[in-house]
Design an enzyme around this catalytic site. Structure first.
Site, mmCIF file in Angstrom:
data_model
loop_
_atom_site.group_PDB
_atom_site.id
_atom_site.type_symbol
_atom_site.label_atom_id
_atom_site.label_comp_id
_atom_site.label_asym_id
_atom_site.label_seq_id
_atom_site.Cartn_x
_atom_site.Cartn_y
_atom_site.Cartn_z
ATOM 1 N N HIS A 135 9.743 -23.994 9.281
ATOM 2 C CA HIS A 135 8.783 -24.658 10.171
ATOM 3 C C HIS A 135 7.330 -24.489 9.746
ATOM 4 C CE1 HIS A 135 11.471 -25.104 14.021
ATOM 5 N NE2 HIS A 135 12.063 -25.542 12.915
ATOM 6 N N ASP B 222 0.873 -1.166 0.000
ATOM 7 C CA ASP B 222 0.000 0.000 0.000
ATOM 8 C C ASP B 222 0.916 1.224 0.000
ATOM 9 O OD1 ASP B 222 0.919 0.287 2.608
ATOM 10 O OD2 ASP B 222 -1.059 0.265 3.541
ATOM 11 N N ARG C 128 7.115 -33.551 11.971
ATOM 12 C CA ARG C 128 6.302 -32.855 12.974
ATOM 13 C C ARG C 128 5.863 -31.474 12.493
ATOM 14 N NH1 ARG C 128 11.425 -32.319 14.863
ATOM 15 N NH2 ARG C 128 12.097 -30.292 15.640
ATOM 16 N N HIS C 129 6.716 -30.838 11.693
ATOM 17 C CA HIS C 129 6.303 -29.524 11.168
ATOM 18 C C HIS C 129 5.228 -29.689 10.100
ATOM 19 C CE1 HIS C 129 9.157 -27.608 13.639
ATOM 20 N NE2 HIS C 129 10.209 -28.158 13.050
ATOM 21 N N THR D 193 3.206 -1.233 8.700
ATOM 22 C CA THR D 193 3.673 -2.139 9.755
ATOM 23 C C THR D 193 3.785 -3.592 9.298
ATOM 24 O OG1 THR D 193 1.392 -2.562 10.400
ATOM 25 C CG2 THR D 193 2.527 -0.743 11.535
ATOM 26 N N GLY D 194 3.134 -3.927 8.205
ATOM 27 C CA GLY D 194 3.030 -5.330 7.775
ATOM 28 C C GLY D 194 1.865 -6.051 8.433
ATOM 29 N N GLY E 116 -1.588 -5.143 8.840
ATOM 30 C CA GLY E 116 -2.838 -5.224 8.082
ATOM 31 C C GLY E 116 -2.718 -6.204 6.933
ATOM 32 N N MET E 117 -1.619 -6.122 6.218
ATOM 33 C CA MET E 117 -1.379 -7.020 5.083
ATOM 34 C C MET E 117 -1.389 -8.486 5.537
ATOM 35 S SD MET E 117 -0.788 -5.595 2.099
ATOM 36 C CE MET E 117 -0.042 -4.278 1.146
ATOM 37 N N CYS F 189 3.388 -2.993 3.978
ATOM 38 C CA CYS F 189 2.569 -1.832 4.310
ATOM 39 C C CYS F 189 3.333 -1.053 5.382
ATOM 40 C CB CYS F 189 1.144 -2.227 4.726
ATOM 41 S SG CYS F 189 0.971 -3.254 6.188
#
Ligand code: RB5
Length: 151
Positions: free
Chosen positions: A98, A8, A133-134, A67-68, A70-71, A65
């Protein structure tokens, strides 16, 4: 490898740096917007990138974005998307190893261009561990995805 990228306005200034890095590495990508610095809603760019990855047309997605956050929230509503919200290299590597994350989100207002490149490098160069396990845990995440997820 084909990468879908989207930002954005809050992530718009880091996008040219990301593109320059991908160009230098010879990695194919498509820019799903936004295409100018005007204020826009991150939702549509996160959705466009996530749908492109979920469809299998693109291997990985990168979302920026302010902060990252919202995305990453939007991306994780899309069926088949596991979006890691990472502002350090260790997390970017581990979310591939992982979680088999297929989308990376971070914030331009949180990190600078140098760290961004190291984070992206770790994300795109690390394979899923394939560890039993992952894989079991990732399969449990997939089992949570029901008809209400965006397809
Ligand atoms: C836009 O001001 C900002 O809210 C957006 O880029 C993002 O940080 C949202 O999570």
């Amino acid at each position: 490898m084909k990468i879908a990228i989207g930002t954005d306005h809050g992530g718009f200034n880091l996008k040219p740096v990301l593109k320059e890095y991908l160009d230098k590495k010879g990695i194919e990508y498509k820019d799903f917007g936004c295409y100018g610095p005007e204020s826009v809603d991150y939702n549509e760019y996160a959705l466009a990138v996530s749908k492109a990855v979920a469809s299998g047309e693109y291997d990985l997605g990168i979302l920026i974005c302010g902060t990252g956050i919202g995305m990453s929230i939007v991306a994780n509503k899309v069926k088949g998307i596991r979006c890691g919200h990472c502002h350090d290299v260790f997390s970017a590597r581990m979310t591939r190893l992982h979680n088999d994350a297929n989308v990376l989100a971070f914030g331009e207002r949180v990190i600078g261009p140098g760290l961004m490149i190291d984070i992206v490098e770790a994300f795109i160069s690390t394979p899923f561990s394939g560890n039993e396990r992952h894989e079991r845990r990732v399969n449990k995440i997939k089992a949570l995805e029901d008809e209400n997820f965006v397809k």
